[in-house]
Design an enzyme around this catalytic site. Structure first.
Site, short mmCIF file in Angstrom:
data_model
loop_
_atom_site.label_atom_id
_atom_site.label_comp_id
_atom_site.label_asym_id
_atom_site.label_seq_id
_atom_site.Cartn_x
_atom_site.Cartn_y
_atom_site.Cartn_z
N SER A 146 -8.40 13.69 104.15
CA SER A 146 -9.66 14.38 103.84
C SER A 146 -9.55 15.83 103.37
CB SER A 146 -10.60 14.33 105.04
OG SER A 146 -11.22 13.07 105.10
N SER A 166 -13.01 13.51 102.84
CA SER A 166 -14.35 13.92 103.23
C SER A 166 -14.64 15.41 103.04
CB SER A 166 -14.58 13.55 104.69
OG SER A 166 -13.74 14.31 105.54
N LYS A 184 -16.01 23.82 106.35
CA LYS A 184 -16.53 22.44 106.40
C LYS A 184 -17.51 22.32 107.56
CE LYS A 184 -14.73 17.68 106.42
NZ LYS A 184 -13.51 16.86 106.57
#
Lengths: 97, 465
Positions: free
Chosen positions: B174, B150, B77
């Site tokens: 997330s 996210s 990420k």
């Protein structure tokens, strides 16, 4: 509903410039979210301690580490990340008038 | 080389069925060809990947005993620092920022091959990646729908087989929600189990890095690799994880009655209930439990998360690093750099947090939220007196359509309803795919007591579809 002045004041504290259009939009957005948050008022928290940190039971004292120099010199790289610099200094606009 | 898990790759590399370089090239090729339609990657780190793959091959040729992650193609990420590579947080303010050091988790997965950095909602603030300053990641199961957020880029990359496994971060769901939306496994570890050093801070008392993988076994491998005390994160905890020994017939599973209420998609409800039934048929004891403060989890979560974010994001000042908009004086530089550098949702959250912490509101909002957080934590502690684990949905719906909630921040916030309280209490939870509804994956959330990752993963292994 929070006022436009409130929104502008919060924006200033947040160091964010807003256009008039954004002020209007945030007035609406923030008001609806803050209204929703109001529901917390109905919870009885008399005598309840706050939980700032979920695992605080694991920490009986402050966590410190040895103050010693380590290799991995990245100072130049860190300075390089600044947009405005001179030699090994980061340039900042004057603070005092 | 399709659908390879960490385990299979490890076997393949040890048996010389393929080399790490061959593997890396295959995945890079696939990303370049097919990610145009998914948009899971912000940056492809090709040079780094090939360099790491060569090192992995060298290691494999020199000795037989390699770690599980050696040569495994992974995605990270884009709010986790990888030295020498860009770390954008999907924000304009960090668009050109290069990480000067590795996050601790990146050091811990040494041997793995990092293919690239994945898309997220700007600074991890969102549940759909629609708040990315660059593009929206699409769900590989239905391109009209979101991948969740996210960590949507990481979950989509795993689901689309652009990598074997990925790292995400979870502040209010997330890792788990995008895993559920994309049909992957996502683990949110106990707060303190994994070092946050090198994770760009959003809400420091809630953030945890976690694995997103194709199956539970891989999630365990990746979790074992990244967990541990780190001197650089004073909130990380030294904990010895033991092998979880339990018998299914002695297992007590709690199902919170407050989680199966209005607003929940019927399809999701059925799939989750079926998963609970399956556990019951295997001998587990199912008990209805109550988490009475559930409805306050969202306001508490958003007050705490935005308050912490408003302080954490004060560092983006247009001076030290990141985007800078030249202006007349220092104050103007702050205002203009942050105006142009941050997107709408980030501004909204900074302002909400600033409001909640402002003089006159601190007691009514911030402190009140921290007190209700204690009550939420107590709810779980009480529930765990008579149950071993809790089964619940991950999100009220399967992946929603792109644009469906984009203009309604409150509706978007409500999609965190089953996940956010877990972060507030600091507990571990895993999202495991248990079914499909109209072709869309649905996950089951298994919540455990602190540091019982091994147990919830063992149970997840039984539940996974």
């Amino acid at each position: 509903m929070i006022s436009k002045e409130d929104v502008k004041h919060i924006a200033k504290l947040s160091r964010i410039e807003l256009s008039d259009k954004e002020v209007k939009r945030f007035q609406k957005d923030l008001s609806s979210v803050l209204d929703y948050f109001e529901m917390l008022k109905e919870v009885d928290t008399e005598g309840v301690m706050p939980t700032f940190h979920s695992s605080e039971n694991y920490f009986k004292e402050n966590v410190v580490r040895q103050d010693r120099v380590e290799s991995g010199d990245i100072a130049d790289e860190l300075i390089n990340a600044a947009s405005d610099k001179k030699e090994r200094y980061i340039k900042v606009k004057s603070v005092f008038k | 080389m399709n659908g390879l898990t960490i385990k299979k790759i490890n076997e393949g590399l040890r048996n010389k069925e393929f080399s790490a370089v061959e593997l890396a090239k295959e995945y890079l090729e696939r990303i370049k060809k097919e990610d145009k339609k998914i948009n899971s990657f912000v940056t492809i780190t090709e040079d780094l990947a090939l360099k790491q793959a060569k090192e992995a091959d060298k290691l494999i040729s020199e000795k037989e005993d390699i770690s599980f992650l050696t040569g495994v193609p992974m995605a990270v990420k884009d709010n986790i620092l990888v030295k020498g590579e860009k770390c954008t947080c999907s924000s304009k303010i960090l668009e050109d920022y290069t990480a000067p050091y590795d996050a601790t988790v990146i050091k811990k997965i040494k041997g793995a091959v990092i293919l690239g950095k994945t898309n997220l909602d700007e600074f991890a603030m969102g549940a759909s990646t629609e708040n990315s300053a660059f593009f929206t990641t699409k769900n590989p199961h239905d391109l009209k729908r979101v991948a969740g957020g996210s960590s949507g880029g990481s979950a989509a990359a795993v689901a689309a087989d652009f990598c074997a496994a990925a790292l995400g971060s979870d502040t209010g769901g997330s890792v788990r929600q995008p895993a559920s939306f994309c049909g992957a496994v996502g683990l949110k570890p106990t707060y303190g189990a994994v070092s946050r050093y090198g994770l760009v801070a959003f809400a420091s008392s809630l953030d945890q890095i976690g694995p997103i993988t194709k199956n539970v076994e891989d999630a365990q491998i990746l979790f074992d690799a990244i967990a541990g005390k780190d001197e650089k994160d004073s909130t990380s905890i030294d904990y010895e994880f033991l092998i979880s020994n339990f018998e299914f017939r002695n297992l007590r599973i709690g199902v919170p009655k407050e989680y199966f209420v209005e607003g929940m998609d019927e399809g999701v409800k059925k799939i989750v209930k079926d998963a609970i039934k399956k556990a019951e048929d295997a001998g587990a004891k199912i008990e209805e439990i109550s988490l009475p403060h559930t409805k306050y989890a969202i306001p508490v979560y958003y007050l705490i998360a935005t308050s912490e974010a408003s302080a954490n994001l004060a560092r983006y000042d247009g001076v030290k690093y990141g985007f800078s908009e030249p202006a007349g004086d220092l104050f103007e530089t702050y205002l203009k750099s942050r105006e142009k550098g941050f997107g709408m949702e980030v501004k909204r959250r900074i302002m909400l947090g600033t409001y909640a912490l402002a003089a006159g509101y601190y007691d009514a909002f911030y402190l009140k939220a921290q007190k209700v957080r204690t009550l939420i934590k107590h709810d779980f502690e009480k529930a765990f007196e008579k149950t071993d684990v809790i089964f619940s949905p991950v999100a009220p719906t399967p992946a929603f359509k792109i644009g469906e909630k984009a203009d309604n921040p409150l509706a978007m916030y409500l999609s965190d309803i089953y996940t956010a309280s877990v972060n507030l209490a600091g507990l571990p939870a895993v999202s495991v795919p248990v079914g499909d509804f109209n072709g869309l994956p649905v996950g089951l959330q298994i919540i455990g007591k602190v540091f019982e990752e091994n147990k919830i993963l063992q149970i997840a292994k039984f539940c996974q579809k």
